[in-house]
Write a protein that holds these residues in place. Sequence first.
Motif, PDB file in Angstrom:
ATOM      1  N   ASP A  59      -0.623   7.578  -4.468  1.00  0.00           N
ATOM      2  CA  ASP A  59       0.646   6.871  -4.296  1.00  0.00           C
ATOM      3  C   ASP A  59       1.239   6.481  -5.646  1.00  0.00           C
ATOM      4  O   ASP A  59       2.453   6.447  -5.815  1.00  0.00           O
ATOM      5  CB  ASP A  59       0.497   5.662  -3.379  1.00  0.00           C
ATOM      6  N   TYR A  60       0.400   6.244  -6.640  1.00  0.00           N
ATOM      7  CA  TYR A  60       0.898   5.926  -7.981  1.00  0.00           C
ATOM      8  C   TYR A  60       1.646   7.114  -8.585  1.00  0.00           C
ATOM      9  O   TYR A  60       2.644   6.947  -9.279  1.00  0.00           O
ATOM     10  CB  TYR A  60      -0.253   5.520  -8.911  1.00  0.00           C
ATOM     11  N   THR A  67      10.313   7.241  -9.301  1.00  0.00           N
ATOM     12  CA  THR A  67      10.928   6.389 -10.319  1.00  0.00           C
ATOM     13  C   THR A  67      11.617   7.239 -11.383  1.00  0.00           C
ATOM     14  O   THR A  67      12.742   6.946 -11.789  1.00  0.00           O
ATOM     15  CB  THR A  67       9.877   5.474 -10.973  1.00  0.00           C
ATOM     16  N   SER A  79       2.039  13.847 -11.750  1.00  0.00           N
ATOM     17  CA  SER A  79       3.499  13.802 -11.645  1.00  0.00           C
ATOM     18  C   SER A  79       4.190  14.934 -12.393  1.00  0.00           C
ATOM     19  O   SER A  79       5.219  15.439 -11.937  1.00  0.00           O
ATOM     20  CB  SER A  79       4.019  12.455 -12.135  1.00  0.00           C
ATOM     21  N   ASP A 126       4.941   7.378  -6.857  1.00  0.00           N
ATOM     22  CA  ASP A 126       5.799   6.320  -7.383  1.00  0.00           C
ATOM     23  C   ASP A 126       6.396   6.738  -8.724  1.00  0.00           C
ATOM     24  O   ASP A 126       7.583   6.540  -8.979  1.00  0.00           O
ATOM     25  CB  ASP A 126       5.001   5.025  -7.528  1.00  0.00           C
ATOM     26  N   GLU A 127       5.578   7.335  -9.577  1.00  0.00           N
ATOM     27  CA  GLU A 127       6.067   7.792 -10.880  1.00  0.00           C
ATOM     28  C   GLU A 127       7.115   8.889 -10.719  1.00  0.00           C
ATOM     29  O   GLU A 127       8.141   8.885 -11.406  1.00  0.00           O
ATOM     30  CB  GLU A 127       4.902   8.302 -11.724  1.00  0.00           C
TER      31      GLU A 127
END
Length: 89
Positions: free
Chosen positions: A43-44, A51, A7, A47-48
């Motif tokens: 996908d995590y 978010t 990320s 998502d981070e």
Amino acid sequence: MAVLLDSNVIIALLNSRDANHSAARDLLTELKRPEFGMRVTLDYVLDEVLTTLWMHTVHCILDKLGHQRVVPPGNGTGWSPSWSAILCE
């Protein structure tokens, strides 16, 4: 071989005012070379990224409306309170 993008690289790339924006752009340009293989993420990680961007966008809106922040700065997430100022401008 494949390279997993985290990320921090994606966020720096998306935010032109990030201190690591140029480094992220240069890194991703370098990773286009065939010897590095595919660039992938999870996908995590997405998502981070989403978010983080959403949290700071909401802070901008609330700040402009004079409301308190949903999550106070220094909440242990590792994100600098200056993010709000950077993304709000």
